[in-house]
Design a protein around this motif. Structure first.
Motif, PDB file in Angstrom:
ATOM      1  N   ILE A   1      44.169  44.089  55.410  1.00  0.00           N
ATOM      2  CA  ILE A   1      44.290  43.736  54.167  1.00  0.00           C
ATOM      3  C   ILE A   1      42.559  43.007  54.254  1.00  0.00           C
ATOM      4  CG2 ILE A   1      45.784  44.640  52.963  1.00  0.00           C
ATOM      5  CD1 ILE A   1      46.396  42.101  51.737  1.00  0.00           C
ATOM      6  N   SER A   2      42.521  42.161  54.608  1.00  0.00           N
ATOM      7  CA  SER A   2      41.465  41.012  54.351  1.00  0.00           C
ATOM      8  C   SER A   2      40.200  41.422  55.015  1.00  0.00           C
ATOM      9  CB  SER A   2      41.503  39.625  55.978  1.00  0.00           C
ATOM     10  OG  SER A   2      40.437  38.939  56.144  1.00  0.00           O
ATOM     11  N   GLY A   3      39.548  41.212  53.527  1.00  0.00           N
ATOM     12  CA  GLY A   3      38.227  41.270  53.273  1.00  0.00           C
ATOM     13  C   GLY A   3      38.078  42.636  53.492  1.00  0.00           C
ATOM     14  N   ALA A   4      39.498  43.131  52.253  1.00  0.00           N
ATOM     15  CA  ALA A   4      39.310  44.525  51.529  1.00  0.00           C
ATOM     16  C   ALA A   4      39.215  44.586  50.029  1.00  0.00           C
ATOM     17  CB  ALA A   4      40.557  45.795  52.211  1.00  0.00           C
ATOM     18  N   GLY A   5      39.186  45.753  49.865  1.00  0.00           N
ATOM     19  CA  GLY A   5      39.127  46.002  48.249  1.00  0.00           C
ATOM     20  C   GLY A   5      40.712  46.115  47.910  1.00  0.00           C
ATOM     21  N   ALA A   6      40.704  45.448  46.968  1.00  0.00           N
ATOM     22  CA  ALA A   6      42.918  45.803  46.138  1.00  0.00           C
ATOM     23  C   ALA A   6      42.452  45.746  44.933  1.00  0.00           C
ATOM     24  CB  ALA A   6      43.481  44.493  46.719  1.00  0.00           C
ATOM     25  N   LEU A   7      43.589  46.421  44.166  1.00  0.00           N
ATOM     26  CA  LEU A   7      43.121  46.807  42.729  1.00  0.00           C
ATOM     27  C   LEU A   7      44.862  46.257  42.083  1.00  0.00           C
ATOM     28  CD1 LEU A   7      42.794  47.289  40.048  1.00  0.00           C
ATOM     29  CD2 LEU A   7      43.196  50.873  40.579  1.00  0.00           C
ATOM     30  N   VAL A   8      45.380  45.298  41.070  1.00  0.00           N
ATOM     31  CA  VAL A   8      46.154  45.485  41.136  1.00  0.00           C
ATOM     32  C   VAL A   8      46.050  45.532  38.975  1.00  0.00           C
ATOM     33  CG1 VAL A   8      48.386  43.835  41.037  1.00  0.00           C
ATOM     34  CG2 VAL A   8      46.986  43.524  42.669  1.00  0.00           C
ATOM     35  N   THR A   9      46.948  46.276  38.524  1.00  0.00           N
ATOM     36  CA  THR A   9      47.112  46.404  37.542  1.00  0.00           C
ATOM     37  C   THR A   9      48.239  46.002  36.809  1.00  0.00           C
ATOM     38  OG1 THR A   9      48.959  48.556  37.888  1.00  0.00           O
ATOM     39  CG2 THR A   9      46.417  48.862  37.786  1.00  0.00           C
ATOM     40  N   GLY A  10      48.475  45.620  35.374  1.00  0.00           N
ATOM     41  CA  GLY A  10      49.413  44.197  35.276  1.00  0.00           C
ATOM     42  C   GLY A  10      49.173  43.430  35.365  1.00  0.00           C
ATOM     43  N   ALA A  11      48.050  42.587  36.603  1.00  0.00           N
ATOM     44  CA  ALA A  11      48.071  41.806  37.459  1.00  0.00           C
ATOM     45  C   ALA A  11      47.977  40.588  36.287  1.00  0.00           C
ATOM     46  CB  ALA A  11      46.580  42.260  38.265  1.00  0.00           C
ATOM     47  N   ALA A  12      47.662  40.364  35.202  1.00  0.00           N
ATOM     48  CA  ALA A  12      47.677  38.811  34.428  1.00  0.00           C
ATOM     49  C   ALA A  12      48.482  38.069  34.498  1.00  0.00           C
ATOM     50  CB  ALA A  12      47.694  39.222  33.110  1.00  0.00           C
ATOM     51  N   SER A  13      50.172  38.418  34.517  1.00  0.00           N
ATOM     52  CA  SER A  13      51.400  37.839  34.540  1.00  0.00           C
ATOM     53  C   SER A  13      52.781  38.565  35.159  1.00  0.00           C
ATOM     54  CB  SER A  13      51.918  37.865  33.531  1.00  0.00           C
ATOM     55  OG  SER A  13      52.405  38.966  32.838  1.00  0.00           O
ATOM     56  N   GLY A  14      54.068  38.330  35.416  1.00  0.00           N
ATOM     57  CA  GLY A  14      54.688  38.570  36.106  1.00  0.00           C
ATOM     58  C   GLY A  14      54.464  38.466  37.553  1.00  0.00           C
ATOM     59  N   ILE A  15      55.014  39.757  37.833  1.00  0.00           N
ATOM     60  CA  ILE A  15      55.221  40.917  39.240  1.00  0.00           C
ATOM     61  C   ILE A  15      53.576  40.926  39.687  1.00  0.00           C
ATOM     62  CG2 ILE A  15      55.390  41.944  40.497  1.00  0.00           C
ATOM     63  CD1 ILE A  15      58.375  42.580  38.693  1.00  0.00           C
ATOM     64  N   GLY A  16      52.923  41.341  38.530  1.00  0.00           N
ATOM     65  CA  GLY A  16      51.965  41.660  39.194  1.00  0.00           C
ATOM     66  C   GLY A  16      50.877  40.287  39.374  1.00  0.00           C
ATOM     67  N   ALA A  17      51.041  39.782  38.915  1.00  0.00           N
ATOM     68  CA  ALA A  17      50.250  38.459  39.328  1.00  0.00           C
ATOM     69  C   ALA A  17      50.329  37.751  40.304  1.00  0.00           C
ATOM     70  CB  ALA A  17      50.180  37.373  37.812  1.00  0.00           C
ATOM     71  N   ALA A  18      51.924  37.519  40.718  1.00  0.00           N
ATOM     72  CA  ALA A  18      52.335  37.458  41.880  1.00  0.00           C
ATOM     73  C   ALA A  18      51.554  38.226  43.251  1.00  0.00           C
ATOM     74  CB  ALA A  18      53.808  37.310  42.198  1.00  0.00           C
ATOM     75  N   VAL A  19      51.820  39.216  43.001  1.00  0.00           N
ATOM     76  CA  VAL A  19      51.291  40.413  44.172  1.00  0.00           C
ATOM     77  C   VAL A  19      49.344  40.091  43.969  1.00  0.00           C
ATOM     78  CG1 VAL A  19      50.047  42.096  44.330  1.00  0.00           C
ATOM     79  CG2 VAL A  19      52.863  42.088  43.671  1.00  0.00           C
ATOM     80  N   ALA A  20      48.583  39.790  43.245  1.00  0.00           N
ATOM     81  CA  ALA A  20      47.164  39.885  42.900  1.00  0.00           C
ATOM     82  C   ALA A  20      46.984  38.155  44.090  1.00  0.00           C
ATOM     83  CB  ALA A  20      46.738  39.246  41.815  1.00  0.00           C
ATOM     84  N   ARG A  21      47.563  37.524  43.461  1.00  0.00           N
ATOM     85  CA  ARG A  21      47.887  36.246  44.014  1.00  0.00           C
ATOM     86  C   ARG A  21      47.837  36.059  46.416  1.00  0.00           C
ATOM     87  NH1 ARG A  21      50.448  33.699  39.715  1.00  0.00           N
ATOM     88  NH2 ARG A  21      48.777  32.237  38.207  1.00  0.00           N
ATOM     89  N   ARG A  22      49.059  37.254  46.247  1.00  0.00           N
ATOM     90  CA  ARG A  22      48.838  36.967  47.563  1.00  0.00           C
ATOM     91  C   ARG A  22      48.284  38.236  48.408  1.00  0.00           C
ATOM     92  NH1 ARG A  22      54.274  37.271  50.242  1.00  0.00           N
ATOM     93  NH2 ARG A  22      53.338  36.938  52.751  1.00  0.00           N
ATOM     94  N   LEU A  23      47.939  38.995  47.589  1.00  0.00           N
ATOM     95  CA  LEU A  23      46.751  39.571  48.106  1.00  0.00           C
ATOM     96  C   LEU A  23      45.766  38.675  48.365  1.00  0.00           C
ATOM     97  CD1 LEU A  23      47.047  43.622  46.069  1.00  0.00           C
ATOM     98  CD2 LEU A  23      47.234  42.431  48.338  1.00  0.00           C
ATOM     99  N   ALA A  24      45.254  38.725  48.078  1.00  0.00           N
ATOM    100  CA  ALA A  24      43.945  37.360  47.645  1.00  0.00           C
ATOM    101  C   ALA A  24      44.480  36.309  48.787  1.00  0.00           C
ATOM    102  CB  ALA A  24      43.699  36.669  46.202  1.00  0.00           C
ATOM    103  N   ALA A  25      45.919  35.623  48.829  1.00  0.00           N
ATOM    104  CA  ALA A  25      45.695  34.802  49.931  1.00  0.00           C
ATOM    105  C   ALA A  25      45.705  35.564  51.803  1.00  0.00           C
ATOM    106  CB  ALA A  25      47.020  34.428  49.731  1.00  0.00           C
ATOM    107  N   GLU A  26      45.619  36.979  51.409  1.00  0.00           N
ATOM    108  CA  GLU A  26      45.591  37.415  52.602  1.00  0.00           C
ATOM    109  C   GLU A  26      44.352  37.605  52.961  1.00  0.00           C
ATOM    110  OE1 GLU A  26      47.717  37.853  54.841  1.00  0.00           O
ATOM    111  OE2 GLU A  26      49.149  36.787  54.095  1.00  0.00           O
ATOM    112  N   GLY A  27      42.591  37.401  51.998  1.00  0.00           N
ATOM    113  CA  GLY A  27      42.179  37.573  52.343  1.00  0.00           C
ATOM    114  C   GLY A  27      41.176  38.755  51.468  1.00  0.00           C
ATOM    115  N   ALA A  28      41.949  39.527  50.994  1.00  0.00           N
ATOM    116  CA  ALA A  28      41.587  40.738  50.252  1.00  0.00           C
ATOM    117  C   ALA A  28      40.489  40.355  47.956  1.00  0.00           C
ATOM    118  CB  ALA A  28      42.374  41.553  49.400  1.00  0.00           C
TER     119      ALA A  28
END
Length: 258
Positions: free
Chosen positions: A3-30
């Motif tokens: 997923i490094s360099g790929a586009g990623a979409l996370v719904t419900g991403a502003a808080s909670g589980i969604g925010a944790a997922v968004a941070r993790r994907l960004a840390a992986e380079g998405a």
């Protein structure tokens, strides 16, 4: 899947589980699109992780389309996580024998519209975009993770609407994964248990309530962390041999009737 360099979409991403997922994907380079109705929190998170915020109500098809388009702007969209959802509790019938005290039908419909229909709409639009990607060396074009709940299996009193919506997410996992397989797109579902998110509030009373809830978990006797859910989501996205599965992430809890 890388997923490094790929586009990623996370719904419900502003808080909670969604925010944790968004941070993790960004840390992986998405390149992450933070999709949510909470504009202030969503923009703050997008700025934090170097992503883009798009206001999305998942009951609005056009808004989903805008988010998908944004997620494909910088790089091919290869990772989608559906974390948008709402709860709510009402008994099916009231105590006074009148229809007026029965479960409000509009409330039932709203929960289904957001949690189930909204999830499917994101899947169909995002997967359509993914289907035009160049496949990787394994013939894969993308992966999607939906968010259900243990309420899909252990629905409590008053959770008819919520359990039906999440049960629908579980129920469509296999047939949708079969539909998408011809295009090299995987789909899986995570069913969280009791997770420590902002829905429980803050302060001493909230902490005491969360501790009481955590005491019912088999082990460890605490609420789950959003980061623990994000870890499972990331594995679903990266592991090419995980497909058409629903996995409970709940510390072994089986919810009682109430």
């Amino acid at each position: 899947m890388d997923i490094s360099g790929a586009g990623a979409l996370v719904t419900g991403a502003a808080s909670g589980i969604g925010a944790a997922v968004a941070r993790r994907l960004a840390a992986e380079g998405a390149h992450v699109v933070v999709a949510d109705m909470q504009e202030e929190k969503g923009r703050e998170l997008a700025a934090e992780i170097g992503g883009v915020f798009v206001r999305v109500d998942v009951t609005e098809t056009d808004q989903i389309g805008e988010a998908v388009a944004e997620a494909t702007r910088t790089a091919p969209l290869r990772a989608v996580v559906n974390s948008a959802g709402i709860g709510g509790a009402q008994r099916t019938i009231g105590r006074d024998g009148t229809l007026g005290s029965a479960h409000d039908l509009a409330a039932f419909s709203r929960i289904i519209a957001i949690n189930l229909i909204g999830t499917f709409d994101v899947v169909r639009q995002a997967a359509t975009a993914m289907s035009t990607n160049e496949p990787d060396a394994n013939g894969q074009r993308g992966a999607i993770v939906n968010m259900a709940s243990v309420a899909a299996f252990d629905g409590q009193i008053g959770q008819a609407a919520y359990s039906a919506s999440k049960g629908g997410v579980v129920g469509m996992t296999l047939p949708v994964a079969r539909d998408l397989s011809a295009s090299g797109i995987r789909l899986n579902t995570v069913a969280p248990g009791l997770i420590d998110t902002p829905i429980y509030g803050e302060g001493r009373e909230a902490e005491e309530f969360k501790a009481q809830l955590g005491s019912h978990v088999l082990f460890p006797k605490r609420l789950g962390l959003p980061e623990e859910l994000a870890s499972v989501v990331l594995e679903f996205l990266r592991n090419d041999y995980l497909n058409a599965e629903t996995v409970r992430v709940d510390g072994g809890i089986r919810m009682p009737p109430r």
